[in-house]
Design a protein around this motif. Structure first.
Motif, mmCIF file in Angstrom:
data_model
loop_
_atom_site.group_PDB
_atom_site.id
_atom_site.type_symbol
_atom_site.label_atom_id
_atom_site.label_comp_id
_atom_site.label_asym_id
_atom_site.label_seq_id
_atom_site.Cartn_x
_atom_site.Cartn_y
_atom_site.Cartn_z
ATOM 1 N N TYR A 24 -57.679 10.983 14.166
ATOM 2 C CA TYR A 24 -56.402 11.584 14.537
ATOM 3 C C TYR A 24 -55.271 11.367 13.533
ATOM 4 C CZ TYR A 24 -58.571 12.038 19.109
ATOM 5 O OH TYR A 24 -59.425 12.369 20.151
ATOM 6 N N LEU A 25 -55.287 10.234 12.826
ATOM 7 C CA LEU A 25 -54.146 9.847 11.998
ATOM 8 C C LEU A 25 -54.607 9.353 10.630
ATOM 9 C CD1 LEU A 25 -52.291 7.898 14.824
ATOM 10 C CD2 LEU A 25 -51.598 10.115 13.890
ATOM 11 N N THR A 26 -53.643 8.997 9.782
ATOM 12 C CA THR A 26 -53.921 8.492 8.440
ATOM 13 C C THR A 26 -53.831 6.974 8.434
ATOM 14 O OG1 THR A 26 -52.962 10.488 7.481
ATOM 15 C CG2 THR A 26 -53.188 8.599 6.033
ATOM 16 N N TRP A 27 -54.847 6.344 7.873
ATOM 17 C CA TRP A 27 -54.903 4.891 7.770
ATOM 18 C C TRP A 27 -54.015 4.470 6.609
ATOM 19 C CZ3 TRP A 27 -60.035 1.933 6.384
ATOM 20 C CH2 TRP A 27 -59.894 0.578 6.702
ATOM 21 N N ILE A 75 -41.994 1.886 -0.009
ATOM 22 C CA ILE A 75 -43.159 1.043 -0.255
ATOM 23 C C ILE A 75 -42.829 0.092 -1.397
ATOM 24 C CG2 ILE A 75 -45.579 1.020 -0.952
ATOM 25 C CD1 ILE A 75 -45.653 3.929 0.260
ATOM 26 N N PHE A 76 -43.021 -1.178 -1.172
ATOM 27 C CA PHE A 76 -42.815 -2.193 -2.191
ATOM 28 C C PHE A 76 -44.178 -2.728 -2.581
ATOM 29 C CE2 PHE A 76 -39.032 -1.904 0.343
ATOM 30 C CZ PHE A 76 -38.008 -1.935 -0.591
ATOM 31 N N GLY A 77 -44.441 -2.745 -3.843
ATOM 32 C CA GLY A 77 -45.762 -3.169 -4.291
ATOM 33 C C GLY A 77 -46.708 -1.979 -4.351
ATOM 34 N N GLN A 78 -47.962 -2.247 -4.251
ATOM 35 C CA GLN A 78 -49.005 -1.237 -4.398
ATOM 36 C C GLN A 78 -49.160 -0.402 -3.133
ATOM 37 O OE1 GLN A 78 -50.784 -0.556 -7.195
ATOM 38 N NE2 GLN A 78 -51.687 1.131 -6.116
ATOM 39 N N GLU A 79 -49.044 0.924 -3.281
ATOM 40 C CA GLU A 79 -49.328 1.809 -2.147
ATOM 41 C C GLU A 79 -50.833 1.933 -2.027
ATOM 42 O OE1 GLU A 79 -48.300 6.225 -0.370
ATOM 43 O OE2 GLU A 79 -47.668 5.716 -2.396
ATOM 44 N N LYS A 80 -51.321 1.753 -0.816
ATOM 45 C CA LYS A 80 -52.763 1.787 -0.595
ATOM 46 C C LYS A 80 -53.137 3.023 0.202
ATOM 47 C CE LYS A 80 -53.156 -3.183 -0.673
ATOM 48 N NZ LYS A 80 -53.502 -4.397 0.038
ATOM 49 N N PHE A 82 -56.389 3.738 2.124
ATOM 50 C CA PHE A 82 -57.656 3.151 2.527
ATOM 51 C C PHE A 82 -58.780 4.169 2.554
ATOM 52 C CE2 PHE A 82 -54.796 -0.154 3.906
ATOM 53 C CZ PHE A 82 -55.508 -1.294 3.614
ATOM 54 N N ASP A 83 -58.479 5.420 2.854
ATOM 55 C CA ASP A 83 -59.525 6.435 2.892
ATOM 56 C C ASP A 83 -60.165 6.590 1.512
ATOM 57 O OD1 ASP A 83 -59.139 6.888 5.580
ATOM 58 O OD2 ASP A 83 -57.669 8.471 5.236
ATOM 59 N N GLU A 84 -59.386 6.520 0.448
ATOM 60 C CA GLU A 84 -59.935 6.649 -0.899
ATOM 61 C C GLU A 84 -60.707 5.401 -1.321
ATOM 62 O OE1 GLU A 84 -56.749 7.649 -3.519
ATOM 63 O OE2 GLU A 84 -56.443 9.624 -2.598
ATOM 64 N N LEU A 85 -60.300 4.233 -0.825
ATOM 65 C CA LEU A 85 -60.977 2.998 -1.184
ATOM 66 C C LEU A 85 -62.432 2.956 -0.716
ATOM 67 C CD1 LEU A 85 -58.256 0.292 -0.414
ATOM 68 C CD2 LEU A 85 -59.080 0.991 -2.656
ATOM 69 N N PHE A 86 -62.706 3.594 0.417
ATOM 70 C CA PHE A 86 -64.032 3.455 1.028
ATOM 71 C C PHE A 86 -64.861 4.717 0.988
ATOM 72 C CE2 PHE A 86 -61.314 0.228 3.024
ATOM 73 C CZ PHE A 86 -62.027 -0.892 2.649
ATOM 74 N N LEU A 87 -64.458 5.714 0.215
ATOM 75 C CA LEU A 87 -65.251 6.953 0.123
ATOM 76 C C LEU A 87 -66.320 6.840 -0.928
ATOM 77 C CD1 LEU A 87 -62.577 9.741 0.541
ATOM 78 C CD2 LEU A 87 -64.233 8.932 2.189
#
Length: 87
Positions: A24-27, A75-80, A82-87
């Protein structure tokens, strides 16, 4: 409407809750999802989450934003993404 959902659930249910929310939403961060969703889809999502969690042990926080133009996201620091990290 724009919503932010955070959760704190027992380890054995984390993957089920995360998988359900991804439908339903973005992680955006660990235990945080956000995005645009209709009222009817939100009701369906929340019902499905209630079937997964243990109400005595787990918690889900739902933040509804009536006008998403009033949200300023910084956003402070690294924007993550998660969907791209685990594809």
């Amino acid at each position: 409407m724009f919503v932010i959902i955070t959760y704190d659930v027992a380890e054995k249910r984390v993957n089920k809750v995360c998988k359900k929310l991804k439908e339903y939403l973005t992680w955006t961060q660990n235990s945080v999802f956000e995005g645009e969703i209709s009222k009817s889809l939100l009701m369906k999502c929340m019902y499905e989450l209630e079937m997964i969690i243990d109400k005595e042990e787990d918690s889900i926080y739902l933040y509804e934003v009536g006008n998403p133009r009033n949200i300023k996201k910084r956003i402070f620091g690294q924007e993550k993404n998660f969907d791209e990290l685990f594809l």
